[in-house]
Design a protein around this motif. Structure first.
Motif, PDB file in Angstrom:
ATOM      1  N   UNK A  26       0.832  -1.203   0.000  1.00 32.32           N
ATOM      2  CA  UNK A  26       0.000   0.000   0.000  1.00 32.32           C
ATOM      3  C   UNK A  26       0.863   1.249   0.000  1.00 32.32           C
ATOM      4  N   UNK A  27       1.934   1.220   0.775  1.00 29.28           N
ATOM      5  CA  UNK A  27       2.869   2.350   0.843  1.00 29.28           C
ATOM      6  C   UNK A  27       3.482   2.611  -0.534  1.00 29.28           C
ATOM      7  N   UNK A  28       3.886   1.549  -1.219  1.00 24.78           N
ATOM      8  CA  UNK A  28       4.489   1.678  -2.550  1.00 24.78           C
ATOM      9  C   UNK A  28       3.499   2.289  -3.540  1.00 24.78           C
ATOM     10  N   UNK A  29       2.229   1.841  -3.483  1.00 27.08           N
ATOM     11  CA  UNK A  29       1.211   2.392  -4.387  1.00 27.08           C
ATOM     12  C   UNK A  29       0.960   3.866  -4.100  1.00 27.08           C
ATOM     13  N   UNK A  30       0.943   4.221  -2.813  1.00 26.37           N
ATOM     14  CA  UNK A  30       0.716   5.615  -2.448  1.00 26.37           C
ATOM     15  C   UNK A  30       1.854   6.505  -2.954  1.00 26.37           C
ATOM     16  N   UNK A  31       3.084   6.045  -2.788  1.00 25.17           N
ATOM     17  CA  UNK A  31       4.236   6.818  -3.266  1.00 25.17           C
ATOM     18  C   UNK A  31       4.188   6.949  -4.783  1.00 25.17           C
ATOM     19  N   UNK A  32       3.819   5.878  -5.474  1.00 28.25           N
ATOM     20  CA  UNK A  32       3.708   5.938  -6.941  1.00 28.25           C
ATOM     21  C   UNK A  32       2.640   6.940  -7.366  1.00 28.25           C
ATOM     22  N   UNK A  33       1.519   6.968  -6.654  1.00 28.56           N
ATOM     23  CA  UNK A  33       0.457   7.920  -6.990  1.00 28.56           C
ATOM     24  C   UNK A  33       0.910   9.354  -6.733  1.00 28.56           C
ATOM     25  N   UNK A  34       1.705   9.543  -5.693  1.00 24.88           N
ATOM     26  CA  UNK A  34       2.178  10.901  -5.379  1.00 24.88           C
ATOM     27  C   UNK A  34       3.143  11.427  -6.431  1.00 24.88           C
ATOM     28  N   UNK A  35       3.881  10.556  -7.084  1.00 23.59           N
ATOM     29  CA  UNK A  35       4.835  11.023  -8.091  1.00 23.59           C
ATOM     30  C   UNK A  35       4.142  11.615  -9.307  1.00 23.59           C
ATOM     31  N   UNK A  36       2.875  11.262  -9.503  1.00 23.97           N
ATOM     32  CA  UNK A  36       2.157  11.807 -10.662  1.00 23.97           C
ATOM     33  C   UNK A  36       1.438  13.114 -10.344  1.00 23.97           C
ATOM     34  N   UNK A  37       1.432  13.530  -9.084  1.00 27.56           N
ATOM     35  CA  UNK A  37       0.776  14.788  -8.716  1.00 27.56           C
ATOM     36  C   UNK A  37       1.636  15.981  -9.131  1.00 27.56           C
ATOM     37  N   UNK A  38       0.991  17.090  -9.498  1.00 28.65           N
ATOM     38  CA  UNK A  38       1.759  18.294  -9.837  1.00 28.65           C
ATOM     39  C   UNK A  38       2.457  18.863  -8.594  1.00 28.65           C
ATOM     40  N   UNK A  39       3.520  19.618  -8.836  1.00 25.19           N
ATOM     41  CA  UNK A  39       4.292  20.202  -7.738  1.00 25.19           C
ATOM     42  C   UNK A  39       3.445  21.091  -6.838  1.00 25.19           C
TER      43      UNK A  39
END
Length: 65
Positions: A26-39
């Motif tokens: 779950x942590x890995x998926x959350x981090x992956x989702x955060x990388x696609x968010x704008x700055x």
């Protein structure tokens, strides 16, 4: 350094470590989702966390004084 601040830092480290230790996928998926968010979104989240931390610290400090 103030022992209260060191205690708070220790608590933050413990809480931050629980996520990847207990829920690694779950942590890995959350981090992956955060990388696609704008700055700008990440900055808003970070700013909100900083403000919340200061408010909680102020409330605790006021209650203990």
């Amino acid at each position: 350094m103030n022992t209260t601040l060191l205690g708070a830092l220790a608590l933050v480290l413990v809480l931050e470590g629980l996520g990847p230790m207990l829920f690694p996928s779950l942590w890995r998926r959350m981090i992956s989702a955060m990388t696609s968010l704008p700055d700008t979104v990440l900055r808003r989240y970070g700013g909100a966390l900083v403000v919340a931390g200061f408010v909680i610290y102020y409330m605790l400090h006021s209650a203990m004084s």
